[in-house]
Every structure is written in C-alpha cells, then in structure tokens.
Design an enzyme around this catalytic site. Sequence first.
Site, PDB file in Angstrom:
ATOM      1  N   HIS A 164       1.658 -15.094   7.105  1.00 32.19           N
ATOM      2  CA  HIS A 164       0.293 -14.615   7.381  1.00 32.19           C
ATOM      3  C   HIS A 164      -0.207 -13.607   6.353  1.00 32.19           C
ATOM      4  O   HIS A 164      -1.363 -13.187   6.408  1.00 32.19           O
ATOM      5  CB  HIS A 164       0.230 -14.011   8.790  1.00 32.19           C
ATOM      6  N   ASP A 371      -5.507  -8.761   1.370  1.00 27.38           N
ATOM      7  CA  ASP A 371      -5.426  -9.229   2.750  1.00 27.38           C
ATOM      8  C   ASP A 371      -5.092 -10.713   2.748  1.00 27.38           C
ATOM      9  O   ASP A 371      -5.725 -11.486   2.022  1.00 27.38           O
ATOM     10  CB  ASP A 371      -6.790  -9.017   3.444  1.00 27.38           C
TER      11      ASP A 371
HETATM   12  P1  ADQ Z   1      -4.240  -8.293  10.441  1.00 30.67           P
HETATM   13  O1  ADQ Z   1      -3.787  -7.475   9.290  1.00 30.67           O
HETATM   14  O2  ADQ Z   1      -4.054  -7.667  11.749  1.00 30.67           O
HETATM   15  O3  ADQ Z   1      -3.561  -9.718  10.457  1.00 30.67           O
HETATM   16  P2  ADQ Z   1      -7.002  -9.487  10.623  1.00 30.67           P
HETATM   17  O4  ADQ Z   1      -6.886 -10.871  10.142  1.00 30.67           O
HETATM   18  O5  ADQ Z   1      -8.253  -8.862  10.190  1.00 30.67           O
HETATM   19  O6  ADQ Z   1      -5.815  -8.553  10.125  1.00 30.67           O
HETATM   20  O7  ADQ Z   1      -6.922  -9.496  12.191  1.00 30.67           O
HETATM   21  C1  ADQ Z   1      -7.232  -8.358  12.930  1.00 30.67           C
HETATM   22  C2  ADQ Z   1      -7.570  -8.739  14.373  1.00 30.67           C
HETATM   23  O8  ADQ Z   1      -7.582  -7.576  15.137  1.00 30.67           O
HETATM   24  C3  ADQ Z   1      -8.939  -9.388  14.467  1.00 30.67           C
HETATM   25  O9  ADQ Z   1      -8.895 -10.472  15.339  1.00 30.67           O
HETATM   26  C4  ADQ Z   1      -9.826  -8.272  15.029  1.00 30.67           C
HETATM   27  O10 ADQ Z   1     -10.816  -8.689  15.921  1.00 30.67           O
HETATM   28  C5  ADQ Z   1      -8.850  -7.421  15.786  1.00 30.67           C
HETATM   29  N1  ADQ Z   1      -9.248  -5.996  15.700  1.00 30.67           N
HETATM   30  C6  ADQ Z   1      -9.237  -5.223  14.624  1.00 30.67           C
HETATM   31  N2  ADQ Z   1      -9.678  -3.994  14.932  1.00 30.67           N
HETATM   32  C7  ADQ Z   1      -9.946  -3.994  16.229  1.00 30.67           C
HETATM   33  C8  ADQ Z   1     -10.384  -3.002  17.155  1.00 30.67           C
HETATM   34  N3  ADQ Z   1     -10.604  -1.736  16.811  1.00 30.67           N
HETATM   35  N4  ADQ Z   1     -10.563  -3.351  18.420  1.00 30.67           N
HETATM   36  C9  ADQ Z   1     -10.284  -4.613  18.810  1.00 30.67           C
HETATM   37  N5  ADQ Z   1      -9.849  -5.582  18.005  1.00 30.67           N
HETATM   38  C10 ADQ Z   1      -9.677  -5.273  16.731  1.00 30.67           C
HETATM   39  C11 ADQ Z   1      -2.598 -10.430   9.633  1.00 30.67           C
HETATM   40  C12 ADQ Z   1      -2.919 -10.484   8.134  1.00 30.67           C
HETATM   41  C13 ADQ Z   1      -4.302 -11.052   7.934  1.00 30.67           C
HETATM   42  C14 ADQ Z   1      -4.420 -12.416   8.600  1.00 30.67           C
HETATM   43  C15 ADQ Z   1      -3.927 -12.374  10.035  1.00 30.67           C
HETATM   44  C16 ADQ Z   1      -3.832 -13.756  10.650  1.00 30.67           C
HETATM   45  O11 ADQ Z   1      -2.812  -9.197   7.561  1.00 30.67           O
HETATM   46  O12 ADQ Z   1      -4.613 -11.137   6.562  1.00 30.67           O
HETATM   47  O13 ADQ Z   1      -5.773 -12.816   8.596  1.00 30.67           O
HETATM   48  O14 ADQ Z   1      -2.641 -11.786  10.122  1.00 30.67           O
HETATM   49  O15 ADQ Z   1      -3.006 -14.571   9.912  1.00 30.67           O
END
Ligand code: ADQ
Length: 727
Positions: A164, A371
Amino acid sequence: MKRLIIVSNRLPVTVEEKNGRVRFSKSVGGLATGLSSIFNRAADRWIGWSGIYASKSFGRTLGKKLTREYGCYPVPLSQKDVQLYYEGFSNDTVWPLFHYFPQFVVYDDEAWERYVKVNKLFADTVLKVAGKNDNIWIHDYHLMLLPKMIRDRLPDAKIGFFLHIPFPSFELFRLLPWRKEIIEGLLGANLIGMHAYDYVRHFLSSVKRLTGSETNLGKIYHANRVIEVDAFPMGIDYKKFHNAIHDEKVKKYGEKIHKETKGRKLIISVDRLDYSKGIRKRLEAFEYFLSKNPEYHEKVVLIMLEVPSRVKVKTYKTLKGSIDELVGRINGKFGTIGWVPVWYLYRSLPFNELVALYKQADICLVTPLRDGMNLVAKEYIACREKSGGVLILSEMAGAASELVDSFSVNPNSAYEVCEAIKAALGTSVKEQNERIRNMQGLLAESTVQRWAALFTERLERVKVRQASLQSKALDAKSTKKIVGSYRTSVNRLILLDYDGTLMPFSDKPEKAYPDEELYDVLNELISDKKNEVVLISGRKKRELEKWFGGMKMSLVAEHGVWLREAGGSWVLAKNIKQKWKDSIRPLLQFYVMRTPGTLLEEKDYSLVWHYRTADPELIVFRKNEVTETLLQYTSNLNIGIMEGNKVVEVKNLGVDKGSAAMHFISGKIYDFILAVGDDITDEDVFRTLPSNAISIKVGIGHTNAAFILPTYNEIRAMLRKLKRSGK
Ligand code: ADQ
C-alpha cells in the site's frame, strides 16, 4: 472449497478494552470497506492482530468470538512484539525508507529479528487456517517476509501480495541491510500488486540487481517459478461517499460549518498526522500565501484535520510538537478578533462529519511529500456535487497519475502551492465542475470493490498460467518411464550441455570448473558401454579439453564449431571463417570499455560479449546498442548474432549446437536419445531431435523440450538414477 484468506497487520474488527470490558467495532478504513465487498464472513478468513496483547487472560475467548462472529483469526502478539515489529521495524525503518526519508530510518538488529519472528507467527496462523486451494492475499509492508514463509511450507499455495506504500528506487532500497531478505520474502508470492507503475518499475529493478533473476514485462523468473507484478491503483467506495452527501445529518453539519466559517472560502486538508503527508510544508505554503496575498485575509479559512497516528513513535511526537507551534505562529501572525486562519483538529471525525467537510470545502489541499496512493483526494472528489471544488494534489502521490484534472503541485515549493491556491480561487465554477465530472467518471468506475475483484481474478489467472508453464515439470511418472526406456535400450546417445545444465553459473566463466561430484556422475555414465556421451558446449575447445580431454566422451566446442569424437582429435565444422573477427573485435572492445562489468571472450571462431556482472538496467540499453551496431557491420558477412544466457555471441551462420547434435544422431541408430540444456542455444538441439528422443530443459521458461527440471542438481540426480537403473 476455494476461500479467500486475507492477511493484514490489523483485523477489520477493532477490539478495545475499557474498564475490564471488551468492545468490538467494525474498522472503517478504505481497505476494510473494499475487501468487505468480496469477503464472505461465513466462508472466508481474515488473519491479523486484534489490538489486544496475547498476555490478556481473555485472549482465548476473544479469539473464539472473533472467529465465530467475524471470520477473523487473531495472531497472538505480545507488547514487546508490537513495540519492535510494528513501531520498530515497520514504522521506524520500512516506512521512512520507502517514503524517501532516509534521515529518519532506524537500523536496529533487534527490531529486524522481531519482524522476522512476528512474520513467522503470522505464517503459523495462516498455515493453521489455509489449504492449498485457498487464495491467500497478504497486505502491506508489515508482512513482506510472509509470502516466502508460507511458500516454503505450502509450496502450491496461491499467494497474492499488495503493497500500500511506494516501493522506493534501488538507490534508497539498497540502504537496507536486509534488502535481499525482503525481496526474497516478497518473491514467495504468485502475484505482487502496487498502486502505481513507478513502484513496479523500482521493484523490478531491485529484483534484477539483488537476485539476478530474469524479468520480462512484469514477469519475474525466479526459483523456478514465474511471479507477476503489476499496478492495481486502489479506488474508494464511491457510492458510499457520493450518496452520503444527500444525507440529512451531513446537510445539517454542512450548514453548521458554513455558519461557523462565516461563508468564507474553505480550504481543507485531511490526513493521518505523518511526516510523509507534508503537513509542515503545507502550513508554510499557506503562511506564504497569506503573506503574499493580503487581499485574501479574512476571506479564507484552512481547516486541517489530523488523525493521531503512531503516537508512540518518537518522530511522530516531534512532528506533532512542531505542527502545534507552526499553527500557533500563523494564527498569531495573521489572525484577527473575528478570523482564525487555521483551524486545527487533532482527532478522527465520524463519517458524516467528514463527508460534510468534503462537501463544504472549496479547495482540498492534498500535498504529501510521498504517498502510496492517497484516498482523501478521491473521497473529496466523490463528495462534490454541482458547486465546483478544486483538488490541489501533490505530484508525489500515487493518485496523481489518475486524477489528471486536479491542480498538480510540487509539495516542496511554497510558491507553487500558493499559486495553485490563488488559481483555484480564481477558477470559474463551470471549469471546476468540468474537472470534477471527469474525475468522478473515473472514480465511479475504478472503485475499491473493482480493485479487489481485479486483483483476486488476476491471482486466479496467474496461477493457471503458471500451472501451464509447469505442466512440463518432470514428475515421478515420466521419470519412471524415462528410466524404463533407458534400462531396456542398448544404444544410447546422451547429449549434455555444460554451463547451467551440469554446473551452476559463476561471475567469471573460468571459475565454473567441474567439481568432483560432476566427474563421478559423468564417469558413471561413460563406464557403461551402451552409452555414448556428448558434451555440447559453447566453451572454447581448450577448456573442454583441459577438463574432459582424458575422458571417453565426445566434445563439441564453440556451439558446434569444433567436434571431437571420443578418443579422436578436434575437427572443424565446414564453411567456417574467422577473418571477420578482426573487424568485429574492436567494436566489442569499445563496448567493454564503456560498460563496466562486461568482458570480451575470444573463441577460435566466435566473439562473446559477457555481461553477467554488469548493471542490469544499463544492460537493457547497451545490449540493444551492441546488437544494432553489430547488425550493421555484419549484414554482408556470413555471420550471425546470437543472444544466450547473459551473453551476446557473434559467430558463423549455419553452425550451431543443433548441427552438432545432428552429426552424432545421424552417425548411428540409437534406441535411446536424451538431450539436456538450459538456454536458447540448446533449443537448436531440441528442435533437431527425432520424435522418440527425450529432451529436458533446466529452469523455467518457454522451450521446445518435452520436460523441465529446476536446476543442475536435479539433472545430476536424474543421470545418477539412469545409471543405477541400467546396472
Ligand atoms: P494512509 O496513509 O492512511 O493509507 P490515505 O490513503 O489518505 O492514507 O487514507 C486515509 C484514510 O483515513 C482515508 O480514508 C480518510 O478518509 C481517513 N481519514 C484521514 N483523516 C481522517 C480524520 N481526521 N477523520 C476521519 N477519517 C480520516 C495507506 C497509504 C496510502 C494508501 C492507503 C490505501 O499510505 O498511500 O492510499 O494506505 O492503500
């Protein structure tokens, strides 16, 4: 029955203990949502850590409940395990390195050893649950050793792995002292998926450099298996987000946000509080925007929503402190009695409130420094309706290659981010809507459900393709048949290649001299009068003579240029010339000089450019250059260019191992012919053989041979078996 077995660091159910009571809640992340669409609780299995340490007395009851009600199998982890494997190696070593933060990487042997140990614990749980027909899908950087650990114990398992986070370029990956183990671990899978093609490229490059295995169009030929690697960009549950914007609660919360922000232009950013997300740089860019554009004072608000993350890891604690400070500085510098420029929320928001924020925001600022994908960018787009909205997206996020209608920025440039904010504020709603519509079209199609389905379907197909490649594997039944016909035959011809067939490859050709065991095997064969053994090699006659000259077997050197019948003297094949070597030699010498790790071997009637120890990436280009140049120079000479195993050979046309084999086959009537070889030059022999002959290729790959055996070891064992049966 074919089931799906998902393996991830955490289970999709979050278990919490409060005042002695255990509470279960469904995890809400994108991964859990996406996989739940293909995960059947009754039949499938999910393996991971529950969040509760193994020492807890209620562990056993908890495990049973998780299995019964959620199809989950918890892996028992102690507090120390979590500290060293999760906070340590996973998040203090792999995470910073794979996100291009070498300065934060901690190299700690104890953490690595615990990472190995915990991966083994996961393997134990998988082995308890999985059968050989199940599809095992392993997730993410915490479990990179697991594919091989399972493969070693369940050789026919169908294993998929998805990373991921980004896979870094070799220049970074090579810093890791355990890089080889990680690559070998991952190569235990049948299919490896990543978010973007760039990561696939980096991974293939590391595989080539660290294992020397051949790779071709996303396929890796390694340890006698074919592993496929491809980009599978992960999507979101589009409908869930898009439909939620009409929800009453969302509407109400949206109105509240509008009122509280006094109708000002709203910029939001949402992430886990992580240094890879570029939160500091983003704040600095916003500060720069405010300092350069006083006309926007009191007119914009930035809401930053940061979920607490990895709070026990030191780097994260330091980051949190510096962000608190920076927010304070900006608000202190620009804020007024009625206007706070940055609203900073350090917590997770419930789904409805998150959607309401997405819905209200005029701009979503997503500026990670690195990311893997970034789902926030996609969620924001899904939550827009007809009111426009601009996504400012870092080009360092995996999502950037898909969301091409966003405003793309380099997150390291405060100037670029500032200009993008200004441009976004000045873009017409019509244009904003057009861009949003384009991106929504893509996201509505490429959902997380589709992603999961595509990956699992591909895993099935990969396995079928691999099975067809392996259908030539020489099994016990065919071996028995071959042994049987050997035993009953009286005139046998055995054609053997040398390098890669009877001996493993070495960095330098001269180092691959025969060992005692090989002499024993060959002597055993030769000692039987019914056998005529021929060594057909690409080597020089001098070498073959030195090593095998005293033995009663025929020798073929330089791919058929020289032939020596057992006990006789060397004879040159017809129509062979060598004058051309004088014009080609300087050309190849020039390429040897320009390409470190390559060398020129001169045989009597051929020239060979070896590149086994050269930089594999450079060779991709250089090989084409060499062959193209050679083609120009050889077009009117009767010589050909042949690619072999890490070599390009220039030699006389019409003379090859096939013509040499023919010389022996046509000399006598044989009732048993066996030919064994490993590379493309041996295919000429396989093609020449009569239909009743037995042919074996060493190593996996397409071949004209009837059978495949994995390595020279199995060939030696097979030859021994033949000899013993003939006694
Ligand atoms: P993450 O680094 O966690 O994931 P991301 O893909 O942006 O990054 O996912 C974050 C999730 O958390 C999103 O669904 C978002 O809605 C939720 N979120 C963030 N802040 C929040 C808040 N304050 N309140 C509620 N919800 C919140 C890792 C990798 C990424 C990759 C994903 C999936 O780092 O690059 O996209 O896995 O493979």
